[in-house]
Design a protein around this motif. Structure first.
Motif, PDB file in Angstrom:
ATOM      1  N   TYR A  43      41.792  34.649  36.661  1.00 59.72           N
ATOM      2  CA  TYR A  43      40.315  34.701  36.680  1.00 59.72           C
ATOM      3  C   TYR A  43      39.733  33.315  36.977  1.00 59.72           C
ATOM      4  N   SER A 111      34.402  36.890  35.572  1.00 52.21           N
ATOM      5  CA  SER A 111      35.308  37.931  35.065  1.00 52.21           C
ATOM      6  C   SER A 111      34.577  39.140  34.479  1.00 52.21           C
ATOM      7  N   ARG A 117      37.699  42.420  38.337  1.00 51.06           N
ATOM      8  CA  ARG A 117      38.662  42.904  37.339  1.00 51.06           C
ATOM      9  C   ARG A 117      39.630  43.912  37.947  1.00 51.06           C
TER      10      ARG A 117
END
Ligand code: DC
Length: 236
Positions: A43, A111, A117
């Motif tokens: 991330y 994120s 995601r």
């Protein structure tokens, strides 16, 4: 200790920012010969990519369409270099850069985004197919590998976490104050636990590990006991 562990299994380590997830994961990886996947680094790499591609239209506004288009060219891989696992973003070693305050300040915003995601989760599942793996993050036991054989949910007091992170940052970023470090941890915890997409939460079957007052060795021993019990003793 000579353990007769299964050939394939997943250990999921989730928890708040800076509570020592990666330290535990690295220690276990070494002890049990596991592949370690640092999902936070993934991330962070996307966040660096987003910053470099000017997807922030102002401080906290993200041009999601632009990010989604750009992400078609995004490639993240890990490479082992001695004791270090390096993170590569499109063939560039970004291991140092992704730990800096710029990325830390924006990573929770990036994120939160569903398509980010989805892409990371599918990459993580692909990487996890290899065999014996340990992953640390926020949604490993709940979303990425809900059937993981071992799930650990880590926590520590905000004071302890701030001190640890502050000490880590001192050498490279001496200008950062204790309050700034604490502020960043609290802000990330809030965004990570309240976001709509796979928020940080304890999986029902996860074991809680509060390491506020544990040494590195003590925490490793505790978790090894859990692994012994859960992976070697038949479950009823
Ligand atoms: O583990 P870390 O502090 O390096 O993670 C950085 C950020 O990435 C964290 O604040 C939230 C996000 N993250 C996430 O949403 N899901 C994960 N599995 C791992 C990290």
């Amino acid at each position: 200790m000579n353990l007769n562990l299964p050939e394939k299994y997943v250990i999921a380590v989730d928890g708040y920012s800076s509570c020592g997830k990666s330290t535990l994961a690295k220690d276990l990886a070494e002890k049990l010969n596991l592949i370690y996947i640092d999902t936070g680094a993934m991330y962070r790499a996307v966040t660096l990519f987003a910053i470099e591609n000017d997807v922030f239209s102002d401080e906290n506004q993200i041009n999601e369409q632009l990010l989604s288009e750009k992400m078609k060219d995004l490639r993240i891989i890990f490479r082992k270099n001695g004791d270090f696992i390096e993170t590569y973003l499109n063939d560039r070693n970004v291991s140092e850069q992704i730990r800096g305050p710029k990325v830390s300040g924006k990573v929770s915003l990036i994120s939160k985004i569903k398509f980010v995601r989805d892409k990371m989760v599918s990459l993580q599942r692909e990487m996890g197919k290899i065999g014996k793996v340990i992953l640390d993050g926020r949604d490993i036991g709940t979303v990425v590998f809900p059937d993981a054989e071992i799930k650990i949910f880590m926590t520590a007091s905000i004071q302890v976490r701030t001190q640890r992170r502050f000490a880590e940052m001192q050498e490279k970023y001496p200008q950062l104050s204790l309050d700034e470090v604490k502020g960043n941890l609290e802000e990330r915890d809030t965004i990570d636990t309240t976001r709509k997409e796979s928020p940080l939460k304890k999986a029902e079957d996860a074991i809680i590990l509060d390491n506020s007052e544990l040494s590195r060795e003590e925490q490793l021993n505790l978790v090894m006991e859990v692994i012994n019990k859960n992976l070697l003793e038949p479950k009823n």
